[in-house]
Design an enzyme around this catalytic site. Structure first.
Site, PDB file in Angstrom:
ATOM      1  N   ASN A  74       0.896  -1.153   0.000  1.00 42.36           N
ATOM      2  CA  ASN A  74       0.000   0.000   0.000  1.00 42.36           C
ATOM      3  C   ASN A  74       0.934   1.202   0.000  1.00 42.36           C
ATOM      4  O   ASN A  74       1.483   1.587   1.038  1.00 42.36           O
ATOM      5  CB  ASN A  74      -0.921   0.017   1.224  1.00 42.36           C
ATOM      6  CG  ASN A  74      -1.917   1.176   1.131  1.00 42.36           C
ATOM      7  OD1 ASN A  74      -1.717   2.104   0.342  1.00 42.36           O
ATOM      8  ND2 ASN A  74      -2.972   1.123   1.926  1.00 42.36           N
ATOM      9  N   GLU A  98      -0.816  -4.794  -5.277  1.00 45.68           N
ATOM     10  CA  GLU A  98      -1.068  -3.396  -4.903  1.00 45.68           C
ATOM     11  C   GLU A  98      -2.313  -3.392  -4.018  1.00 45.68           C
ATOM     12  O   GLU A  98      -3.325  -4.003  -4.361  1.00 45.68           O
ATOM     13  CB  GLU A  98      -1.305  -2.579  -6.183  1.00 45.68           C
ATOM     14  CG  GLU A  98      -1.646  -1.128  -5.897  1.00 45.68           C
ATOM     15  CD  GLU A  98      -1.875  -0.321  -7.188  1.00 45.68           C
ATOM     16  OE1 GLU A  98      -1.472  -0.784  -8.286  1.00 45.68           O
ATOM     17  OE2 GLU A  98      -2.469   0.759  -7.077  1.00 45.68           O
TER      18      GLU A  98
HETATM   19  C1  DQA Z   1      -4.635   4.724  -0.079  1.00 43.86           C
HETATM   20  C2  DQA Z   1      -5.229   5.545  -1.220  1.00 43.86           C
HETATM   21  C3  DQA Z   1      -4.272   6.650  -1.651  1.00 43.86           C
HETATM   22  O1  DQA Z   1      -4.854   7.428  -2.686  1.00 43.86           O
HETATM   23  C4  DQA Z   1      -3.956   7.564  -0.479  1.00 43.86           C
HETATM   24  O2  DQA Z   1      -3.013   8.536  -0.865  1.00 43.86           O
HETATM   25  C5  DQA Z   1      -3.526   6.834   0.736  1.00 43.86           C
HETATM   26  C6  DQA Z   1      -4.220   5.597   1.099  1.00 43.86           C
HETATM   27  C7  DQA Z   1      -5.628   3.671   0.457  1.00 43.86           C
HETATM   28  O3  DQA Z   1      -5.192   2.758   1.164  1.00 43.86           O
HETATM   29  O4  DQA Z   1      -6.829   3.765   0.203  1.00 43.86           O
HETATM   30  O5  DQA Z   1      -2.663   7.280   1.487  1.00 43.86           O
HETATM   31  O6  DQA Z   1      -3.503   4.024  -0.578  1.00 43.86           O
END
Ligand code: DQA
Length: 146
Positions: A74, A98
């Site tokens: 993540n 991802e």
């Molecule tokens: C995220 C989604 C991303 O766009 C955001 O910047 C995050 C968290 C998520 O887990 O939903 O920091 O990766």
């Protein structure tokens, strides 16, 4: 015992406290524990690393080469901007998942592009903390000896 590397990018250390309407109230520690329990259920270990710095995450991906069977990542906002992380993942041969708590495709336009997506095996997004378990389940499915 094979090792799965779970990587957490910028601001994920604030989970449980940060924008809870979007990301929920589970802490990062709780999410990692869910992933670890799933990994252990099939006799694998899970290593976790969080950083707010792009270069640290790039180096963590390098460190997984020829050592870990898979990376679950993540990458937080670096998902949408980091070509360095994309290149590092491209150079890693194992399974790559991802992961996102939210579903970035249904959010602001700048979140709708993932620059790492072309280099991963698949994506788990939108299932909140359960995604941590699902992502490891996906790894186990891909790495199971058929
Ligand atoms: C995220 C989604 C991303 O766009 C955001 O910047 C995050 C968290 C998520 O887990 O939903 O920091 O990766």
């Amino acid at each position: 015992m094979a090792t799965i590397l779970l990587l957490s990018g910028p601001n994920l250390n604030l989970l449980g406290d940060r924008e809870t309407a979007i990301y929920g109230t589970a802490t990062l520690e709780e999410c990692v524990e869910m992933a670890r329990t799933q990994a252990l259920s099939q006799g694998n270990e899970l290593e976790h690393f969080q950083s707010n710095h792009e270069g640290d995450l790039v180096e963590a991906v390098h460190g997984a080469r020829n050592r870990c069977i898979a990376i679950v990542i993540n990458a937080g906002a670096l998902t949408h901007s980091s070509f360095a992380l994309a290149d590092a993942l491209a150079a890693y041969d194992g399974v790559k998942v991802e992961l996102h708590l939210s579903n970035p495709s249904s959010r602001e336009q700048w979140r709708q592009r993932s620059v790492i997506a072309p280099y991963v095996t698949g994506t788990v997004a939108g299932f909140g903390p359960a995604g941590y378990r699902l992502a490891v389940e996906a790894v186990l499915e891909c790495t199971a000896k058929k």
